[in-house]
Design a protein around this motif. Structure first.
Motif, PDB file in Angstrom:
ATOM      1  N   PRO A  72      56.724  41.950  37.463  1.00  0.00           N
ATOM      2  CA  PRO A  72      57.372  42.525  38.646  1.00  0.00           C
ATOM      3  C   PRO A  72      57.443  44.050  38.597  1.00  0.00           C
ATOM      4  CG  PRO A  72      59.000  41.545  37.186  1.00  0.00           C
ATOM      5  CD  PRO A  72      57.657  41.138  36.655  1.00  0.00           C
TER       6      PRO A  72
ATOM      7  N   ASP B 267      53.014  43.531  48.056  1.00  0.00           N
ATOM      8  CA  ASP B 267      53.886  44.535  47.453  1.00  0.00           C
ATOM      9  C   ASP B 267      53.655  45.874  48.136  1.00  0.00           C
ATOM     10  OD1 ASP B 267      52.528  46.522  45.040  1.00  0.00           O
ATOM     11  OD2 ASP B 267      51.300  44.917  45.845  1.00  0.00           O
TER      12      ASP B 267
ATOM     13  N   LEU C  50      51.028  41.493  39.842  1.00  0.00           N
ATOM     14  CA  LEU C  50      52.386  41.235  40.304  1.00  0.00           C
ATOM     15  C   LEU C  50      52.855  39.826  39.963  1.00  0.00           C
ATOM     16  CD1 LEU C  50      54.812  42.422  41.922  1.00  0.00           C
ATOM     17  CD2 LEU C  50      53.803  41.364  43.962  1.00  0.00           C
TER      18      LEU C  50
ATOM     19  N   ASP D 156      62.080  40.056  39.102  1.00  0.00           N
ATOM     20  CA  ASP D 156      61.851  39.138  40.224  1.00  0.00           C
ATOM     21  C   ASP D 156      62.787  37.945  40.108  1.00  0.00           C
ATOM     22  OD1 ASP D 156      60.648  37.315  38.437  1.00  0.00           O
ATOM     23  OD2 ASP D 156      58.639  38.006  38.892  1.00  0.00           O
TER      24      ASP D 156
ATOM     25  N   ALA E 259      55.298  46.167  41.165  1.00  0.00           N
ATOM     26  CA  ALA E 259      55.584  46.240  42.603  1.00  0.00           C
ATOM     27  C   ALA E 259      55.618  47.693  43.089  1.00  0.00           C
ATOM     28  CB  ALA E 259      56.917  45.562  42.914  1.00  0.00           C
ATOM     29  N   GLY E 260      54.700  48.036  43.966  1.00  0.00           N
ATOM     30  CA  GLY E 260      54.680  49.351  44.594  1.00  0.00           C
ATOM     31  C   GLY E 260      54.234  50.499  43.726  1.00  0.00           C
TER      32      GLY E 260
ATOM     33  N   ASN F  69      50.420  37.004  47.731  1.00  0.00           N
ATOM     34  CA  ASN F  69      51.405  37.991  47.300  1.00  0.00           C
ATOM     35  C   ASN F  69      51.323  39.268  48.133  1.00  0.00           C
ATOM     36  OD1 ASN F  69      49.342  39.586  46.214  1.00  0.00           O
ATOM     37  ND2 ASN F  69      49.652  38.846  44.145  1.00  0.00           N
TER      38      ASN F  69
ATOM     39  N   GLY G 119      58.191  43.503  46.417  1.00  0.00           N
ATOM     40  CA  GLY G 119      57.071  42.581  46.529  1.00  0.00           C
ATOM     41  C   GLY G 119      57.519  41.138  46.606  1.00  0.00           C
ATOM     42  N   SER G 120      56.568  40.252  46.805  1.00  0.00           N
ATOM     43  CA  SER G 120      56.853  38.822  46.874  1.00  0.00           C
ATOM     44  C   SER G 120      55.649  38.041  46.364  1.00  0.00           C
ATOM     45  CB  SER G 120      57.187  38.389  48.306  1.00  0.00           C
ATOM     46  OG  SER G 120      56.062  38.589  49.150  1.00  0.00           O
ATOM     47  N   ASN G 121      55.929  36.880  45.791  1.00  0.00           N
ATOM     48  CA  ASN G 121      54.892  35.980  45.286  1.00  0.00           C
ATOM     49  C   ASN G 121      55.129  34.573  45.788  1.00  0.00           C
ATOM     50  OD1 ASN G 121      53.037  37.417  43.465  1.00  0.00           O
ATOM     51  ND2 ASN G 121      54.858  37.822  42.223  1.00  0.00           N
TER      52      ASN G 121
END
Length: 308
Positions: free
Chosen positions: A43, A77, A39, A125, A46-47, A75, A88-90
């Motif tokens: 991006p 997701d 991730l 992202d 994500a998921g 991170n 998601g996030s980083n």
């Protein structure tokens, strides 16, 4: 005292050269466990695995080398239930000599299931990259290069990345680019980064699995690649080897607890000239994934025999 001061100044010059070379080339963190942190660079991931996952990673590069990179990563997701969407996030922080980089990004991806059951996912992202440069990293030492500021200089530009990810039962392929906006200032230029990653899973039997991975990366000036081979037993124990071009050979060990928590440790044996001043690099991660259950659809039908 004079000799000690000269050693400090020499160290500063070495790190300055290292900093300047990184400022105009690779900016993203260098990770041995890239197959577990997809991730960060793509991006579109994500998921895509239909689960809710989180990971914490720390890396200490080139131990005993003054000013060497230290990286911290967090991170998350997940797949959005009942929707073909992943989020998601980083959060990534890296300290390199007198430079500190902080990445804060949110990611979203759209997934499409193909007739053959494979999944293709496209993601984006958005966030910021904060870069802080402190020219007085060693107190009392003047900056050895006029391009390096004598005080603290900070830039916080908008940052953006895109990626495609293709997932099958036995392999995956990802193509992505980070820092599309290519932010720059008088202190640091951040070029676009490009990544091509892939992997293949081979099941010897239900207990023994071999997983090979590759990550090819470029900041527009030169190519670098990591190749990896992992062996896992009963989805619990794992061990592997990696090679990073012109930099290191790595050993990886992992263990997955029954609760779903997985820990992975890797040690890089430096093969470049830095091996004379470093005893290698350490990387440690803790991750957890919870497989999301798909909601069962309620169906009804009429029996014509009961209508008579």
């Amino acid at each position: 005292m004079l000799i000690k001061k000269h050693i400090k100044l020499l160290t500063l010059n070495v790190v300055c050269l290292l900093h300047l070379s990184l400022s105009y080339s690779q900016v993203d963190p260098q990770l041995t466990q890239f197959m577990l942190t997809r991730l960060v660079h793509n991006p579109g991931y994500a998921g895509v695995n239909g689960a809710m996952c989180g990971q914490l990673l720390t890396r200490q590069q080139w131990v005993n080398f003054p000013g060497a990179p230290k990286t911290y990563l967090l991170n998350f997701d997940m797949a959005v239930p009942e929707l073909p969407i992943g989020v998601g996030s980083n959060i990534v922080m890296e300290q390199l000599g007198f430079t500190r980089n902080l990445f804060l990004k949110l990611a979203a991806a759209y997934q499409h299931t193909l007739p053959n059951g494979h999944t293709i996912s496209g993601g984006i992202d958005l966030g910021i990259m904060q870069s802080e440069t402190n020219g007085t990293w060693i107190p009392g030492s003047p900056a050895p290069d006029p391009k390096i500021p004598s005080g603290v200089v900070t830039m916080t530009p908008f940052d953006m990345g895109v990626g495609l990810f293709y997932l099958a039962s036995t392999f995956y392929v990802g193509l992505s680019s980070t820092h599309i906006t290519a932010p720059n200032s008088t202190v640091i230029n951040i070029p676009r980064h490009y990544y091509l990653m892939g992997g293949y899973y081979y099941s010897i039997d239900k207990f023994n699995v071999i997983n090979s991975n590759i990550n090819i990366k470029s900041a527009g000036t030169a190519l670098q690649f990591d190749i990896n081979c992992m062996y896992s037993y009963d989805a619990t124990y794992s061990a592997g080897l990696s090679y990073r071009m012109n930099d290191a050979v790595s050993v990886l060990l992992g263990y997955k607890f029954t609760q779903g928590i997985k820990i992975t440790y890797s040690y890089d044996i430096t093969t470049s000239e830095l091996r004379q001043s470093s005893v290698g690099s350490h990387e440690f991660s803790v991750s957890y994934c919870y497989k999301l259950k798909k909601k069962r659809k309620t169906t009804s039908h009429q029996n014509p025999l009961l209508l008579n």
